[in-house]
Write an enzyme that holds these catalytic residues in place. Structure first.
Site, PDB file in Angstrom:
ATOM      1  CG  ASP A  67     -25.270 -30.425  46.864  1.00 26.21           C
ATOM      2  OD1 ASP A  67     -25.298 -30.586  45.630  1.00 26.21           O
ATOM      3  OD2 ASP A  67     -25.311 -31.377  47.662  1.00 26.21           O
ATOM      4  CG  ASP A 136     -21.558 -38.309  56.137  1.00 26.47           C
ATOM      5  OD1 ASP A 136     -22.498 -38.260  55.302  1.00 26.47           O
ATOM      6  OD2 ASP A 136     -20.744 -37.377  56.295  1.00 26.47           O
ATOM      7  CG  HIS A 138     -23.955 -36.122  53.099  1.00 30.55           C
ATOM      8  ND1 HIS A 138     -22.580 -36.243  53.064  1.00 30.55           N
ATOM      9  CD2 HIS A 138     -24.352 -36.412  51.835  1.00 30.55           C
ATOM     10  CE1 HIS A 138     -22.192 -36.571  51.855  1.00 30.55           C
ATOM     11  NE2 HIS A 138     -23.234 -36.686  51.087  1.00 30.55           N
ATOM     12  CD  GLU A 143     -20.811 -34.004  55.297  1.00 27.74           C
ATOM     13  OE1 GLU A 143     -21.533 -34.997  55.481  1.00 27.74           O
ATOM     14  OE2 GLU A 143     -19.803 -34.030  54.569  1.00 27.74           O
TER      15      GLU A 143
HETATM   16  C1  F6R Z   1     -24.747 -34.195  45.763  1.00 22.59           C
HETATM   17  C2  F6R Z   1     -25.440 -34.523  46.985  1.00 22.59           C
HETATM   18  C3  F6R Z   1     -24.921 -35.592  47.891  1.00 22.59           C
HETATM   19  C4  F6R Z   1     -24.841 -36.939  47.199  1.00 22.59           C
HETATM   20  C5  F6R Z   1     -24.265 -37.979  48.142  1.00 22.59           C
HETATM   21  C6  F6R Z   1     -24.158 -39.336  47.490  1.00 22.59           C
HETATM   22  O1  F6R Z   1     -25.462 -33.199  45.046  1.00 22.59           O
HETATM   23  O2  F6R Z   1     -26.422 -33.943  47.276  1.00 22.59           O
HETATM   24  O3  F6R Z   1     -25.753 -35.681  49.003  1.00 22.59           O
HETATM   25  O4  F6R Z   1     -26.130 -37.308  46.784  1.00 22.59           O
HETATM   26  O5  F6R Z   1     -23.017 -37.569  48.570  1.00 22.59           O
HETATM   27  O6  F6R Z   1     -23.264 -39.271  46.436  1.00 22.59           O
HETATM   28  P1  F6R Z   1     -23.110 -40.508  45.436  1.00 22.59           P
HETATM   29  O7  F6R Z   1     -24.400 -40.603  44.695  1.00 22.59           O
HETATM   30  O8  F6R Z   1     -21.994 -40.113  44.512  1.00 22.59           O
HETATM   31  O9  F6R Z   1     -22.830 -41.698  46.261  1.00 22.59           O
END
Ligand code: F6R
Length: 260
Positions: A67, A136, A138, A143
């Site tokens: 992403d 949440d 995702h 989302e």
């Molecule tokens: C980022 C991504 C997100 C993160 C998620 C958790 O490339 O794909 O889904 O993996 O927001 O983020 P952290 O690891 O910082 O808690």
């Protein structure tokens, strides 16, 4: 879906680095999909250490992004392109020539999204996709209420995700509202999905994704649809799992040769 409960984030990083190392032996030019954020850091550190000591040859590996923020200026240190180049591509001794990512600054974002899905398919598809999970639920930046069949496209971050990610920026206002993310349908096309979750803050999302119903409200529950999905969690992130003991027993009895 296989659930592996590890003592801590470092153990999770090491276990997943071993799975990537095994993949690179079987397929030296494997396409490795990488997530950003804090969680996967121990994976990248473990893998880079093995490349540095010569026990893993990643010289033909290819890396692709999951992403990207929309609208951050090119070269912004928190654009995911910059993060992946800094934290994955360079430490593995690779160059941008081995890297694929969506263009979050394209004048036509919808076209850039479709182009990225095409580029992934033309590259032969993702062999192993690393995932984190949002508080949440995702995956990528899909989302809650994202279509389970979605393709790469623009999404709007929830306030909760922007607040979670504000630690990477000087203020909440600087966190972009929009992102380009591989869709859930795109993610499900990878041959192996490996989600790492660590820390108490992820416990509820992990329990809903693994043991709850398949639901667009919890995008990570889409892993239930994948024939080869591995969820690696530390004790804190596993704390909401009703079947934790079963998952421990299953992994303890697993033949070593099976790997992840
Ligand atoms: C980022 C991504 C997100 C993160 C998620 C958790 O490339 O794909 O889904 O993996 O927001 O983020 P952290 O690891 O910082 O808690």
């Amino acid at each position: 879906m296989e659930i592996v409960i590890v003592p801590d984030a470092v153990a999770g990083g090491s276990l997943i680095a071993t799975a990537i190392a095994d993949l690179l032996i079987a397929k030296p030019d494997a396409l490795l999909g990488v997530a950003t954020g804090s969680t996967p850091t121990p994976i990248y550190q473990a893998l880079a250490a093995r490349v540095a000591d010569g026990s893993v040859d990643a010289s033909r590996a290819r890396i692709c992004q999951l992403d990207e923020y929309v609208g951050l200026p090119a070269g912004h240190p928190e654009s995911y392109r910059s993060v992946v180049l800094r934290e994955v591509v360079e430490p593995l001794g690779l160059t941008e020539a081995s890297f694929l990512g969506p263009d979050g600054n394209a004048p036509d974002i919808a076209a850039a999204a479709a182009e990225y899905d095409r580029a992934l398919a033309e590259a032969g598809g993702v062999d192993l996709q690393l995932l984190g999970i949002g508080t949440d639920g995702h995956i990528g930046f899909n989302e809650p209420c994202s279509s389970l069949a979605s393709r790469t496209r623009i999404k709007t971050l929830t306030r909760q995700t922007r607040e979670d990610n504000a630690r990477f920026f000087d203020s909440l206002d600087e966190v972009p509202h929009h992102v380009l993310t591989q869709g859930i349908g795109t993610i499900l096309e990878a041959r192996h999905l490996v989600l790492l979750a660590t820390g108490e803050a992820k416990a509820e999302a992990v329990a809903l994704a693994v043991e709850g119903p398949l639901s667009a409200m919890v995008p990570a529950s889409a892993l239930q649809l994948h024939p080869h999905a591995t969820v690696v969690v530390d004790e804190a992130a596993a704390s909401g799992l009703k079947l934790a003991d079963y998952f421990r027993d299953t992994y303890a009895a697993k033949p070593v040769w099976q790997g992840l």
